[in-house]
Design an enzyme around this catalytic site. Sequence first.
Site, short mmCIF file in Angstrom:
data_model
loop_
_atom_site.label_atom_id
_atom_site.label_comp_id
_atom_site.label_asym_id
_atom_site.label_seq_id
_atom_site.Cartn_x
_atom_site.Cartn_y
_atom_site.Cartn_z
N GLN A 1 -14.39 2.62 1.44
CA GLN A 1 -13.73 2.38 0.13
C GLN A 1 -13.43 3.43 -0.60
OE1 GLN A 1 -15.87 -0.44 -2.11
NE2 GLN A 1 -14.08 -1.04 -3.13
N ASP B 1 0.81 -1.26 -0.13
CA ASP B 1 0.07 -0.01 0.09
C ASP B 1 1.03 1.35 -0.12
OD1 ASP B 1 -1.58 2.08 0.98
OD2 ASP B 1 -3.10 0.46 1.46
N HIS C 1 -10.32 -5.51 -2.46
CA HIS C 1 -9.10 -5.62 -1.84
C HIS C 1 -9.15 -5.72 -0.45
CE1 HIS C 1 -9.68 -1.31 -1.98
NE2 HIS C 1 -9.01 -1.46 -1.07
N PHE C 2 -8.14 -6.63 0.11
CA PHE C 2 -8.06 -6.65 1.51
C PHE C 2 -6.64 -6.05 2.09
CE2 PHE C 2 -11.21 -9.68 3.06
CZ PHE C 2 -11.71 -10.07 1.99
N HIS C 3 -6.81 -5.44 3.19
CA HIS C 3 -5.71 -4.80 3.75
C HIS C 3 -4.79 -5.75 4.65
CE1 HIS C 3 -6.58 -0.33 2.53
NE2 HIS C 3 -7.95 -0.83 2.34
#
Length: 143
Positions: free
Chosen positions: A97, A34, A103-105
Site C-alpha cells: 500500500q 488510476d 481502495h480497491f484496484h
Amino acid sequence: MSAYDPNNIFARILRGEIPCEKVYEDADTVAFMDVMPRADGHVLVLPKRGARNLLDVPPDVLSTLILSVQKIARAVKAGMDAEGITVHQFNEPAGGQSVFHIHFHVIPRWDGVGLGHHAAKMADPADLKVHAEKIRAALAAGA
Ligand code: DGP
C-alpha cells in the site's frame, strides 16, 4: 498500524483539492482512474468515509464499498471490452500500500496480456479520459 491521515492524497481528491478522472460516485463511494495504471482502464474504488485500509475499515463502509467494486468491475469489463478483471487491495507498506485511504484496484485483463508494474508510470491524461469515457458509457448503459 498508524492512524488515518485526513491529508492523504485520496482524501484531498475527495475534498476536491486535487483533480481526478471520475467515472462513478454515489452517496458512499467514488471511482476514478488510476494515474499510474497497470493496464488501460485501471480504476480505483474508494469510500468517502476515511479508513486506512482493510484492517481498520468499519463493516458498514466495507459493505457499500464492495458493492461498488462489483458495479465498477462489471462496467470496466463491458466498457473496456475486457475478457477478465483483476481486483487488488493492498494493506500497509509491507503489503504494497502506498496511499493510506482504503481502495480497491479494478483492472481489466485480456488473454495473453500481462499486468504492468504497480504504480510505476504516469499515464497520459488524454488516454485516461478516453478510457473513463468508455467506462462511464458502460455505466450509463446499465453495465
Ligand atoms: P496502493 O496504495 O499501493 O494500492 O496504490 C495507490 C495507487 O494510487 C497507485 O496505483 C497509484 C495511484 N495514485 C497515486 N496517486 C494518485 C493520484 O493523485 N491520483 C490518482 N488518480 N491515482 C493516484
